[in-house]
Write a protein that holds these residues in place. Structure first.
Motif, short mmCIF file in Angstrom:
data_model
loop_
_atom_site.label_atom_id
_atom_site.label_comp_id
_atom_site.label_asym_id
_atom_site.label_seq_id
_atom_site.Cartn_x
_atom_site.Cartn_y
_atom_site.Cartn_z
N ALA A 212 13.50 -19.73 -0.09
CA ALA A 212 14.85 -20.45 -1.02
C ALA A 212 15.93 -20.15 -0.18
O ALA A 212 16.63 -20.87 0.01
CB ALA A 212 15.21 -19.26 -2.16
N ASP A 216 17.55 -23.54 1.87
CA ASP A 216 19.07 -23.10 1.50
C ASP A 216 19.66 -23.38 3.26
O ASP A 216 20.65 -24.53 2.79
CB ASP A 216 19.91 -22.73 1.10
CG ASP A 216 19.43 -22.19 -0.45
OD1 ASP A 216 18.33 -23.48 -1.21
OD2 ASP A 216 19.11 -21.42 -1.30
N ARG A 233 14.81 -27.86 -5.85
CA ARG A 233 14.58 -26.41 -5.26
C ARG A 233 13.16 -25.74 -5.85
O ARG A 233 12.02 -25.76 -6.86
CB ARG A 233 15.27 -25.91 -5.80
CG ARG A 233 16.00 -24.20 -5.04
CD ARG A 233 17.57 -24.56 -5.06
NE ARG A 233 17.91 -23.08 -4.28
CZ ARG A 233 17.76 -21.51 -4.37
NH1 ARG A 233 17.27 -21.82 -5.73
NH2 ARG A 233 17.82 -21.22 -3.81
N ARG A 236 10.56 -28.22 -2.39
CA ARG A 236 11.08 -29.25 -1.07
C ARG A 236 10.71 -29.42 -0.03
O ARG A 236 9.58 -28.30 0.39
CB ARG A 236 12.98 -28.32 -0.15
CG ARG A 236 13.87 -27.95 -1.49
CD ARG A 236 15.12 -27.65 -1.35
NE ARG A 236 15.29 -25.74 -1.49
CZ ARG A 236 15.68 -25.24 -1.46
NH1 ARG A 236 17.36 -25.46 -1.46
NH2 ARG A 236 15.80 -24.35 -0.99
#
Length: 466
Positions: A212, A216, A233, A236
């Motif tokens: 994650a 990001d 999310r 992705r």
């Protein structure tokens, strides 16, 4: 580690040491990774090797259960800044396959004999054996996970002939390519989280991986036309274009991780670029890091310990194209206006993809092009810095490739007017994969101060000030 401590790691099937060393069993002729689930052999029948290539060179075959050739690369070799570490990174980038041992030695500034001697002393195998082990692993993965014809697999993996390919597969896996493919049932093939076409590969990593946080970061820094992150999310997909030695490519990687791998796909003009493309994606995603060693060191700091525990597996983003990263860093990479400027440079001066893929349309321009372009897209403050940097990269005055000397590269960057210490350190972290770029950090956190800075948010804050 001693032989006895390595054996204890084998007895406990400790995955922390996968890729850090390998063990072979003299009675079976097979070599394994430490976490192999097979019955632990007797100590007197076990030999240890620093690399898969060393075990293969001694005549041992790869275990079919634990697939030791697929273990993540050793963080020790990947992080080291000496000639051995630089050589390993260049071999991973395909330099031996393209330029031979002489080309590798020339890039390192040593004689071929010196490079051979140092690699043999440290890894138990020379550059040819290391490159051969890499080709064999790529070939096995392609045979077992794709429907590519055997001849195309051979050349995609980097072999120069079908005969060389067949002989190597027989020697390392005790099977013909057809037998190796047939032994892997359709049910055992990986199901990629990246849809549609291309060549699928599983990219192995050790320990936990903070997908994650990595995605990001990639989403926040993506340059339109060159990179994109799509999907919700948790599911992705990151895509980017790549300029490779033999052509262009688009690489894709899914956020949703397997037990110890990320699913990826490679869409390449020339299949022989596959190994190089995979190596560059691994460097971008920091897949050869050792999160166990990093966590152990950070846990000793009372301030960092709770932060590190809260975000296990945090990785340091690297660069798939070091020269591109350097230009973007000068522009102020995390700033929205700077990303728009980088996108404009790609659209005007970069080569267009023959067939756009999603939102991807262009390769980022080469330094030689930027060095002579008017660059009206860049503001007056940054334009002379970009031109000077591009000229230095194009001429070889500044080297940021996989085999670059980190200290020398930083000094060369600082010699360019307009590049300050913070920008040079950021380039050193991402383009050169330096795990220890936070000089103000406590010495006891070395050599993992880059990760300490990531955990404390110092790198993110420094980007926002550029």
């Amino acid at each position: 580690m001693t032989g006895d401590s390595r054996y204890e790691a084998v007895r406990s099937r400790d995955a922390r040491f996968d890729g850090e060393f390998f063990f072979a069993v003299s009675t079976t002729g097979i070599y394994c990774r430490p976490s192999c689930p097979a019955t632990t052999p007797k100590r007197q029948n076990v030999r240890f090797f620093p690399s898969a290539a060393a075990a293969q060179s001694d005549g041992f075959r790869a275990c079919r259960r634990c697939r030791p050739d697929a273990a993540p690369g050793s963080a020790a070799w990947n992080n080291r800044a000496d000639v051995v570490g630089r050589a390993v990174r260049l071999i991973g980038d395909g330099v031996v396959d393209r330029e031979g041992v002489a080309g590798l030695a020339s890039r390192l500034g040593y004689s071929a004999r010196q490079v051979q001697r140092q690699l043999n002393a440290e890894l138990g195998a020379g550059p040819v054996a290391l490159a051969r082990a890499q080709r064999a692993h790529t070939a096995r993965v392609l045979l077992q996970t794709t429907g590519l014809q055997t001849g195309r697999v051979a050349f995609a993996a980097g072999f120069s002939s079908i005969r060389q390919f067949n002989d190597t597969i027989r020697e390392i896996y005790a099977s013909t390519p057809s037998e190796l493919r047939a032994s892997h049932s359709a049910a055992g093939q990986p199901s990629s989280g990246v849809p549609g076409g291309g060549v699928p590969l599983r990219l192995a990593f050790r320990g936990e991986y903070a997908t994650a946080e990595m995605f990001d970061f990639l989403a926040a820094h993506a340059v339109p036309g060159v990179e994109e992150v799509t999907g919700p999310r948790g599911r992705r997909v990151y895509r980017r274009t790549l300029r490779l030695p033999l052509g262009a490519g688009v690489v894709e990687v899914a956020e949703k991780a397997g037990r110890s791998w990320l699913d990826s796909r490679f869409h390449l003009d020339e299949l022989r670029d596959l190994t190089t493309a995979a190596h560059r994606l691994r460097r971008l995603l920091d897949l050869d890091a050792d999160p166990y060693a990093i966590a152990e060191r950070l846990a000793a700091d009372p301030v960092l310990a709770p932060v590190a525990v809260a975000r296990p597996g945090l990785r340091a983003p690297g660069a798939a194209d070091p020269a591109e990263l350097a230009v973007r860093a000068v522009l102020g990479e995390a700033d929205g206006a700077a990303r728009d400027t980088a996108a404009a440079l790609a659209a005007v001066y970069g080569d267009a993809l023959a067939v756009p893929k999603g939102g991807l349309t262009h390769l980022f321009p080469e330094p030689a092009v930027l060095a002579t372009a008017p660059l009206t897209e860049v503001d007056a403050e940054h334009r002379p810095v970009v031109v000077a940097l591009a000229a230095a990269l194009a001429s070889g005055e500044v080297r940021l490739d996989a085999g670059a000397d980190r200290d020398q590269a930083e000094a060369e960057l600082l010699a360019i007017p307009g590049i300050d210490a913070r920008t040079a350190a950021y380039i050193r972290m991402r383009a050169l994969g330096d795990p220890d770029i936070w000089p103000e950090g406590p010495a006891e956190l070395s050599p993992w101060r880059t990760y300490a800075a990531l955990h404390t948010g110092l790198i993110a804050r420094s980007e926002s000030r550029r």
